[in-house]
Design a protein around this motif. Structure first.
Motif, mmCIF file in Angstrom:
data_model
loop_
_atom_site.group_PDB
_atom_site.id
_atom_site.type_symbol
_atom_site.label_atom_id
_atom_site.label_comp_id
_atom_site.label_asym_id
_atom_site.label_seq_id
_atom_site.Cartn_x
_atom_site.Cartn_y
_atom_site.Cartn_z
ATOM 1 N N LEU A 1 0.820 -1.207 0.000
ATOM 2 C CA LEU A 1 0.000 0.000 0.000
ATOM 3 C C LEU A 1 0.858 1.264 0.000
ATOM 4 C CD1 LEU A 1 -2.745 -1.233 2.449
ATOM 5 C CD2 LEU A 1 -3.105 -0.593 0.067
ATOM 6 N N ALA A 2 1.963 1.245 0.746
ATOM 7 C CA ALA A 2 2.836 2.417 0.783
ATOM 8 C C ALA A 2 3.523 2.638 -0.563
ATOM 9 C CB ALA A 2 3.875 2.255 1.888
ATOM 10 N N MET A 3 3.970 1.571 -1.204
ATOM 11 C CA MET A 3 4.581 1.695 -2.529
ATOM 12 C C MET A 3 3.561 2.218 -3.538
ATOM 13 S SD MET A 3 7.158 1.413 -4.600
ATOM 14 C CE MET A 3 8.457 0.368 -3.900
ATOM 15 N N THR A 4 2.346 1.687 -3.484
ATOM 16 C CA THR A 4 1.284 2.147 -4.367
ATOM 17 C C THR A 4 1.022 3.637 -4.164
ATOM 18 O OG1 THR A 4 0.231 -0.039 -4.385
ATOM 19 C CG2 THR A 4 -1.155 1.847 -4.983
ATOM 20 N N ASP A 5 0.947 4.057 -2.914
ATOM 21 C CA ASP A 5 0.695 5.461 -2.587
ATOM 22 C C ASP A 5 1.815 6.352 -3.128
ATOM 23 O OD1 ASP A 5 -1.084 7.284 -0.814
ATOM 24 O OD2 ASP A 5 0.948 7.785 -0.171
ATOM 25 N N MET A 6 3.073 5.919 -2.969
ATOM 26 C CA MET A 6 4.200 6.714 -3.451
ATOM 27 C C MET A 6 4.180 6.839 -4.972
ATOM 28 S SD MET A 6 8.272 5.911 -3.359
ATOM 29 C CE MET A 6 8.104 4.839 -4.794
ATOM 30 N N LEU A 7 3.923 5.741 -5.663
ATOM 31 C CA LEU A 7 3.913 5.753 -7.123
ATOM 32 C C LEU A 7 2.796 6.653 -7.660
ATOM 33 C CD1 LEU A 7 4.543 1.945 -7.741
ATOM 34 C CD2 LEU A 7 6.178 3.802 -8.126
ATOM 35 N N GLU A 8 1.641 6.584 -7.014
ATOM 36 C CA GLU A 8 0.537 7.456 -7.439
ATOM 37 C C GLU A 8 0.872 8.914 -7.175
ATOM 38 O OE1 GLU A 8 -3.270 4.410 -7.000
ATOM 39 O OE2 GLU A 8 -2.802 5.810 -5.362
ATOM 40 N N ASP B 1 -1.347 8.495 4.628
ATOM 41 C CA ASP B 1 -1.735 7.098 4.391
ATOM 42 C C ASP B 1 -0.514 6.223 4.153
ATOM 43 O OD1 ASP B 1 -4.369 7.749 4.684
ATOM 44 O OD2 ASP B 1 -4.923 7.514 2.577
ATOM 45 N N GLY B 2 0.450 6.741 3.400
ATOM 46 C CA GLY B 2 1.670 5.988 3.156
ATOM 47 C C GLY B 2 2.457 5.759 4.428
ATOM 48 N N ALA B 3 2.552 6.800 5.259
ATOM 49 C CA ALA B 3 3.270 6.683 6.530
ATOM 50 C C ALA B 3 2.572 5.684 7.450
ATOM 51 C CB ALA B 3 3.358 8.053 7.202
ATOM 52 N N PHE B 4 1.252 5.713 7.466
ATOM 53 C CA PHE B 4 0.443 4.786 8.262
ATOM 54 C C PHE B 4 0.761 3.345 7.859
ATOM 55 C CE2 PHE B 4 -3.229 2.304 9.333
ATOM 56 C CZ PHE B 4 -3.908 2.943 10.377
ATOM 57 N N SER B 5 0.739 3.083 6.554
ATOM 58 C CA SER B 5 0.995 1.731 6.055
ATOM 59 C C SER B 5 2.426 1.283 6.346
ATOM 60 C CB SER B 5 0.728 1.677 4.545
ATOM 61 O OG SER B 5 -0.634 1.940 4.269
ATOM 62 N N LEU B 6 3.383 2.193 6.199
ATOM 63 C CA LEU B 6 4.777 1.853 6.479
ATOM 64 C C LEU B 6 4.984 1.526 7.949
ATOM 65 C CD1 LEU B 6 6.736 4.442 4.305
ATOM 66 C CD2 LEU B 6 6.627 1.961 3.968
ATOM 67 N N TYR B 7 4.336 2.269 8.824
ATOM 68 C CA TYR B 7 4.490 2.002 10.260
ATOM 69 C C TYR B 7 3.935 0.620 10.611
ATOM 70 C CZ TYR B 7 4.880 2.975 15.254
ATOM 71 O OH TYR B 7 5.243 2.925 16.574
ATOM 72 N N GLY C 1 10.361 7.193 13.789
ATOM 73 C CA GLY C 1 10.205 8.544 14.308
ATOM 74 C C GLY C 1 9.731 9.513 13.235
ATOM 75 N N ARG C 2 10.265 9.361 12.030
ATOM 76 C CA ARG C 2 9.856 10.246 10.934
ATOM 77 C C ARG C 2 8.399 9.995 10.550
ATOM 78 N NH1 ARG C 2 15.191 10.406 6.948
ATOM 79 N NH2 ARG C 2 16.642 11.183 8.538
ATOM 80 N N LEU C 3 7.974 8.742 10.630
ATOM 81 C CA LEU C 3 6.582 8.422 10.319
ATOM 82 C C LEU C 3 5.648 9.018 11.364
ATOM 83 C CD1 LEU C 3 7.025 4.688 9.212
ATOM 84 C CD2 LEU C 3 6.891 6.722 7.747
ATOM 85 N N VAL C 4 6.084 9.016 12.613
ATOM 86 C CA VAL C 4 5.307 9.664 13.672
ATOM 87 C C VAL C 4 5.227 11.169 13.409
ATOM 88 C CG1 VAL C 4 5.246 10.219 16.144
ATOM 89 C CG2 VAL C 4 5.786 7.894 15.397
ATOM 90 N N ASP C 5 6.345 11.753 12.971
ATOM 91 C CA ASP C 5 6.350 13.182 12.630
ATOM 92 C C ASP C 5 5.362 13.506 11.515
ATOM 93 O OD1 ASP C 5 8.291 13.721 14.528
ATOM 94 O OD2 ASP C 5 9.960 13.653 13.091
ATOM 95 N N LEU C 6 5.082 12.511 10.670
ATOM 96 C CA LEU C 6 4.138 12.707 9.562
ATOM 97 C C LEU C 6 2.687 12.493 9.992
ATOM 98 C CD1 LEU C 6 6.180 10.956 6.718
ATOM 99 C CD2 LEU C 6 5.653 13.398 6.886
ATOM 100 N N GLY C 7 2.488 12.226 11.278
ATOM 101 C CA GLY C 7 1.130 12.137 11.805
ATOM 102 C C GLY C 7 0.695 10.794 12.334
ATOM 103 N N VAL C 8 1.531 9.773 12.190
ATOM 104 C CA VAL C 8 1.166 8.440 12.674
ATOM 105 C C VAL C 8 1.114 8.436 14.201
ATOM 106 C CG1 VAL C 8 1.899 6.039 12.841
ATOM 107 C CG2 VAL C 8 2.084 7.251 10.662
ATOM 108 N N ASN C 9 0.057 7.858 14.755
ATOM 109 C CA ASN C 9 -0.125 7.749 16.205
ATOM 110 C C ASN C 9 0.154 6.307 16.625
ATOM 111 O OD1 ASN C 9 -1.246 7.301 18.791
ATOM 112 N ND2 ASN C 9 -2.656 9.022 18.539
#
Length: 337
Positions: free
Chosen positions: A37-44, A158-164, A188-196
């Motif tokens: 899902l994260a790869m798909t999100d990045m490519l889109e 969404d990408g950060a969520f999936s990666l976490y 930590g960077r994914l948390v900075d992007l909003g992941v809880n």
């Protein structure tokens, strides 16, 4: 800044392709799904047309993942997408230790060129045109993040969520030995992007159904310890699934309970599937290499997490074969065990 050396050709292929087919292995876990899902999100995000394919519908354990409903299991739709793309296409396989892990339609994927493989399994068997295989990475999710950074892309929420989810599940909540400082840096960077982290932990670990708990009770009742309590073995039968009303996916993670016993060095989970195939999940602590055990039976994986399959066999026979091999390794440790 990462010191991971991603093959430049892989970055070039991803940059140049206008259409991308992305897939992962059968019976996908959190790392496979999160990476996909994260790869798909990045490519889109890069403006590409993307077809994200799964060999089977997503498990209910992971249907909370963003955009999971966009994943397709329709091979005819995939073929139409490929035909319309012409030569302006690439395929990307994520978290697949070998071509067979892509499932029954692997030949359809392997006809797409260029074909990129991104994987972190110690027992990886090469396939595809271009590969980045790094067993030092905690997860394929971590590798997808590195690719995103190398391409100058910042993950969306969404990408950060999936990666976490990918990283958290494949590191056992950051407990396995594959977890390094870079893993925490990326988290930590994914948390900075909003992941809880608390919210995601609830979604991943506090989503049991009554049927899953019923099945867990039946499975844990099969626990057998051997070799001075260094080996723990549990199993599940088709009858247990039927009686509990649980699904095959509900058994995910049960092997960790056997591994959690203080004295245990190796945990074994033998599963009877409806396909008449017996599958085995192996987990280890410390230096013991379960990938070497799985390899003896045609499987593979990581040092501390691996698996294999036995067609047309019985639980008792499989358990005896696997445990015997583990006992031999424990009694006469090799350099890798």
């Amino acid at each position: 800044m990462s010191n991971k050396k991603i093959p430049e050709k892989i970055l070039e292929v991803i940059r140049d392709a206008g259409h991308c087919v992305v897939t992962t292995h059968v019976q996908p876990d959190g790392d496979a799904l999160g990476s996909l899902l994260a790869m798909t999100d990045m490519l889109e995000q890069m403006g590409k047309r993307v077809f994200a394919y799964l060999d089977e519908p997503i498990s209910h354990l992971y249907n909370f993942l963003p955009s999971s409903r966009a994943l397709s299991t329709d091979i005819d739709q995939l073929q139409t997408f490929v035909d319309e793309a012409g030569v302006d296409i690439c395929a990307i396989a994520l978290d697949c230790g070998e071509a067979d892990r892509m499932g029954r339609n692997q030949d359809t994927f392997l006809r797409i060129s260029p074909f990129v493989v991104i994987d972190h399994h110690l027992s990886h068997q090469n396939f595809g045109d271009y590969r980045w295989v790094d067993s030092q990475c905690s997860s394929t999710g971590e590798m997808v993040y590195e690719i995103s950074e190398a391409l100058g892309q910042t993950p969306t929420y969404d990408g950060a969520f999936s990666l976490y989810v990918a990283i958290c599940t494949d590191t056992g909540s950051f407990r396995y030995e594959c977890t390094g400082s870079r893993t925490f840096e990326i988290a930590g960077r994914l948390v900075d992007l909003g992941v809880n982290p608390n919210h995601l932990a609830n979604l991943i670990y506090d989503n049991y159904s009554p049927e899953r708990l019923d099945l867990m009770q039946r499975v844990l009742a099969t626990l057998e310890l051997s070799e001075n309590q260094q080996i723990a073995c549990i199993h599940v039968t088709r009858e247990m699934f039927d009686r509990s009303g649980a699904l095959a996916q509900d058994a995910e993670g049960f092997v960790e309970y056997a591994r959690s016993i203080r004295s245990v060095k190796v945990a074994v989970f033998v599963k009877e599937n409806r396909s008449e195939v017996i599958s085995v999940s192996l987990r280890a602590k410390g230096a013991f290499n379960v990938a070497s055990i799985a390899k003896k039976f045609g499987g593979g994986g990581h040092r501390n997490a691996a698996g294999c399959k036995f067609p047309a066999d019985s639980i008792e026979s499989v358990r005896e074969k696997v445990i015997s091999s583990i006992k031999d390794a424990l009694r006469a440790p090799s350099p890798e065990n």
